[in-house]
Design an enzyme around this catalytic site. Structure first.
Site, PDB file in Angstrom:
ATOM      1  N   HIS A 128       0.881  -1.171   0.000  1.00 32.59           N
ATOM      2  CA  HIS A 128       0.000   0.000   0.000  1.00 32.59           C
ATOM      3  C   HIS A 128       0.923   1.226   0.000  1.00 32.59           C
ATOM      4  O   HIS A 128       1.996   1.196   0.608  1.00 32.59           O
ATOM      5  CB  HIS A 128      -0.838  -0.050   1.276  1.00 32.59           C
ATOM      6  CG  HIS A 128      -1.930   0.973   1.354  1.00 32.59           C
ATOM      7  ND1 HIS A 128      -1.687   2.295   1.653  1.00 32.59           N
ATOM      8  CD2 HIS A 128      -3.275   0.857   1.194  1.00 32.59           C
ATOM      9  CE1 HIS A 128      -2.843   2.951   1.673  1.00 32.59           C
ATOM     10  NE2 HIS A 128      -3.820   2.109   1.391  1.00 32.59           N
ATOM     11  N   ASP A 206       3.278  -4.140   8.009  1.00 37.72           N
ATOM     12  CA  ASP A 206       2.016  -3.420   7.855  1.00 37.72           C
ATOM     13  C   ASP A 206       0.898  -4.434   8.072  1.00 37.72           C
ATOM     14  O   ASP A 206       0.625  -5.265   7.210  1.00 37.72           O
ATOM     15  CB  ASP A 206       1.959  -2.805   6.446  1.00 37.72           C
ATOM     16  CG  ASP A 206       0.607  -2.171   6.151  1.00 37.72           C
ATOM     17  OD1 ASP A 206      -0.295  -2.226   7.017  1.00 37.72           O
ATOM     18  OD2 ASP A 206       0.454  -1.620   5.044  1.00 37.72           O
ATOM     19  N   GLN A 209      -4.196  -5.254   7.042  1.00 36.76           N
ATOM     20  CA  GLN A 209      -5.132  -6.257   6.507  1.00 36.76           C
ATOM     21  C   GLN A 209      -5.017  -7.610   7.205  1.00 36.76           C
ATOM     22  O   GLN A 209      -5.684  -8.563   6.796  1.00 36.76           O
ATOM     23  CB  GLN A 209      -4.914  -6.443   4.996  1.00 36.76           C
ATOM     24  CG  GLN A 209      -5.168  -5.200   4.168  1.00 36.76           C
ATOM     25  CD  GLN A 209      -6.628  -4.756   4.157  1.00 36.76           C
ATOM     26  OE1 GLN A 209      -7.531  -5.508   4.542  1.00 36.76           O
ATOM     27  NE2 GLN A 209      -6.859  -3.530   3.737  1.00 36.76           N
ATOM     28  N   LYS A 232     -10.704  -0.824  10.052  1.00 36.89           N
ATOM     29  CA  LYS A 232     -10.792  -2.032   9.231  1.00 36.89           C
ATOM     30  C   LYS A 232     -11.164  -3.247  10.079  1.00 36.89           C
ATOM     31  O   LYS A 232     -11.216  -4.363   9.580  1.00 36.89           O
ATOM     32  CB  LYS A 232      -9.458  -2.278   8.522  1.00 36.89           C
ATOM     33  CG  LYS A 232      -9.104  -1.183   7.504  1.00 36.89           C
ATOM     34  CD  LYS A 232      -7.851  -1.540   6.752  1.00 36.89           C
ATOM     35  CE  LYS A 232      -7.226  -0.362   6.054  1.00 36.89           C
ATOM     36  NZ  LYS A 232      -7.929   0.032   4.830  1.00 36.89           N
ATOM     37  N   CYS A 370      -4.612   1.990  -3.953  1.00 34.67           N
ATOM     38  CA  CYS A 370      -3.444   2.624  -3.306  1.00 34.67           C
ATOM     39  C   CYS A 370      -2.220   1.728  -3.390  1.00 34.67           C
ATOM     40  O   CYS A 370      -1.415   1.667  -2.451  1.00 34.67           O
ATOM     41  CB  CYS A 370      -3.715   2.993  -1.855  1.00 34.67           C
ATOM     42  SG  CYS A 370      -4.945   4.271  -1.681  1.00 34.67           S
TER      43      CYS A 370
END
Ligand SMILES: Cc1ncc(COP(=O)(O)O)c(C=O)c1O
Lengths: 412, 150
Positions: A128, A206, A209, A232, A370
């Site tokens: 991302h 990261d 997700q 999220k 993104c």
């Protein structure tokens, strides 16, 4: 149909999300954009509303009752996030606006003090923009090199190339996603972390997700930094988390200056608070903290293991029904995936497809997600992406598939 | 061109044409059909420089003049966007620069496409209209030199 939940349980879970009873363009909403923002159950909305009505006051420093209650809520969620991630202590949890700000915080503090003109940072090809652009901005100031960890055709990362890059460059940092937002691929970050450490590099994961969809334990991953966003994971917007190893946080200089992050301030010099507060200048989003409590309650009650298992069922169903449509090509076919299906349609622009699906009440995301370098890797300007939640049903995925077939007839 | 070939006259025609459609699907099919008739831009205009920014799909806009009038050619890689672009070209191209720059374009509302003008829409119709008006304003500012924009 589901081996995880009974139909009654699925109906009950769906009933908790008020937005799912909405109509869009006169049709019942099919919400398949959970990777961008998931939806919130009533309990989260109620928790924030109750906080505003009954407890609202600025946190820390206040001796009055409301301020103490607000501080308990705010600091209490720090304890819960620490235990969710298996952090060594609560002081390893820094609140930020979201995953983006958390990564920028690492770049501006750890990065600005530890990276030199001859350093190398490895960044995954599918990142991302939030995990690429902060490093590019810092690199333009310091002059270090950014090397790309290439992706394979199934949208996994090339692990052999990764090892070779570690050998060749001895990077200072590896910045990599746990799960790809564009394709759903789960990367083997625990292996990647031990390889990074063996070559003297730190690793930032990261987790935007992954944390919402599977159990993530920072000790098991043995990473150094991990970032994610509450919105999220059925929580509020405007609140995210940076987890970092205590030793790293202790050695990091402050980033933004202001209230709350100081120890003692005078014109002759200022000393700073301990982490994590050193990195939390200004009034934090304490209302969102109340919401995150409720979101964590929701996930704990359902069980993150069952969330994951259910979303795997949905993923398998989506691969089956979408994969059977002629002229539809799924991008992201690695064996280990979260509930994301990204696809392109022969002769049809993703924007046109998204417009048609919207008219049918189906919310998918179209475009580059993104992750423009990831799109470039696959030679597309964008994809159509359906991303699932624990409340998604097979019927909704079937409606997506039927919608795709219908729009193909008009557009192809 | 007759005396009544004004922007608002062309808008009225479009509104009448779209009044035939009750169903969104029919409307979008018509928009897509309109796009198919768009002649596209000359090859030297199919570059990043002539791309309209802010579109999820790509839009190229080629401005020019014919006598005192401003003409546009345009293209897009997405079918719906191309149709919307064709609609704008149909309404604005071949009109005086000042009229283009000042046109309120109320017809988009009448045919139920107002939402597409919102700057947050990914199709970039708003950017496209803005760009057409900027070209027109630049040309009217240059008076009657009648030069080709390049
Ligand atoms: C993998 C990944 N990283 C980072 C982000 C940025 O999250 P936020 O916009 O909440 O800061 C996202 C959000 O789309 C994401 O999917």
């Amino acid at each position: 149909m589901s081996a995880v939940f009974s139909e009654a349980e699925i109906a009950e879970i769906r009933g908790r999300f008020p937005i799912l009873s909405r109509q869009v363009h006169g049709k019942p909403l099919v919400y398949l954009d959970n990777a961008a923002s998931s939806q919130v159950p009533s309990s989260v909305i109620d928790a924030m509303s109750d906080f505003e009505r009954n407890h609202r006051a600025n946190v820390h420093r206040g001796v009055h009752k409301l301020s103490q209650e607000a501080t308990e809520v705010h600091e209490g969620v720090r304890d819960r996030v620490a235990s969710l991630l298996g952090a060594a202590c609560r002081e390893e949890i820094v609140f930020a606006r979201g995953a983006t700000e958390a990564i920028n915080l690492v770049a501006c503090t750890w990065g600005a003090t530890n990276l030199r003109p001859d350093s190398v940072v490895l960044v995954g090809e599918l990142e991302h923009h939030a995990n690429l652009v902060p490093w590019q901005i810092l690199s333009s100031r310091i002059g270090f090199r950014i090397e790309k960890i290439p992706a394979l055709d199934d949208a996994s990362l090339d692990q052999a190339a990764y090892r070779a890059l570690l050998e060749r460059h001895h990077p200072a940092l590896v910045a990599v996603q746990h799960v790809s937002n564009a394709f759903g691929t789960v990367h083997p970050v625990a292996d990647m972390a031990s390889a990074a450490h063996a070559h003297g590099a730190l690793i930032l994961v990261d987790g935007a997700q992954s944390v919402p969809h599977r159990s993530v334990d920072v000790r098991a991953l043995d990473c150094d930094f991990l970032a994610f966003s509450a919105h999220k994971m059925h929580g509020p917007t405007g609140l995210g988390v940076l987890w970092a190893r205590k030793e790293l946080l202790d050695a990091m200089p402050p980033w933004q200056g202001g209230g709350d992050m100081i120890d003692k301030v005078s014109f002759s010099g200022t000393t700073f608070h301990e982490p994590p507060w050193r990195f939390e200048a200004g009034t934090p989003h304490y209302v969102a903290a109340a919401g995150l409590h409720a979101a964590l309650d929701f996930l704990e009650e359902i069980g993150i293991g069952r969330v994951h298992a259910r979303e795997q069922e949905l993923l398998a169903h989506a691969h089956e029904v979408l994969g059977a449509i002629p002229g539809l090509r799924i991008l992201g076919t690695a064996p280990d995936k979260e509930g994301v299906v990204s696809f392109v349609l022969d002769g049809i622009h993703h924007y046109d497809a998204g417009m048609f699906l919207d008219q049918m009440g189906i919310a998918v995301r179209t475009g580059h997600h993104c992750a423009q370098p990831a799109m470039e890797r696959f030679g597309v300007t964008g994809t159509i992406r359906a991303s699932f939640s624990v409340f998604t049903t097979e019927e909704e995925i079937d409606r997506l598939a039927a919608g795709v077939v219908r729009l193909q007839r008009v557009l192809a | 061109m007759t005396a009544i070939d004004t922007i608002s006259q062309r808008e009225a025609e479009v509104v009448e044409e779209f009044a035939l459609f009750d169903e969104w699907l029919d409307k979008y099919e018509h928009i897509i059909e309109l796009g198919k008739s768009l002649s596209g831009v000359d090859p030297e205009f199919r570059t990043d420089h002539w791309k309209v920014k802010g579109c999820q799909s790509q839009v190229w806009l080629q401005p020019g003049t014919e006598g005192d009038l401003v003409v546009f050619k345009a293209d897009s890689d997405a079918a719906i966007t191309k149709g919307l672009v064709a609609l704008m070209v149909r309404v604005l191209s071949g009109q005086p620069a000042e009229a283009i720059a000042r046109a309120p374009l109320g017809f988009l509302e009448s045919i139920g496409l107002r939402e597409h003008l919102s700057p947050t829409r990914a199709n970039g119709l708003a950017s496209m209209v803005k760009q057409m008006k900027l070209y027109a304003a630049a040309m009217s500012g240059r008076g009657n030199e009648g030069g080709q924009d390049g």
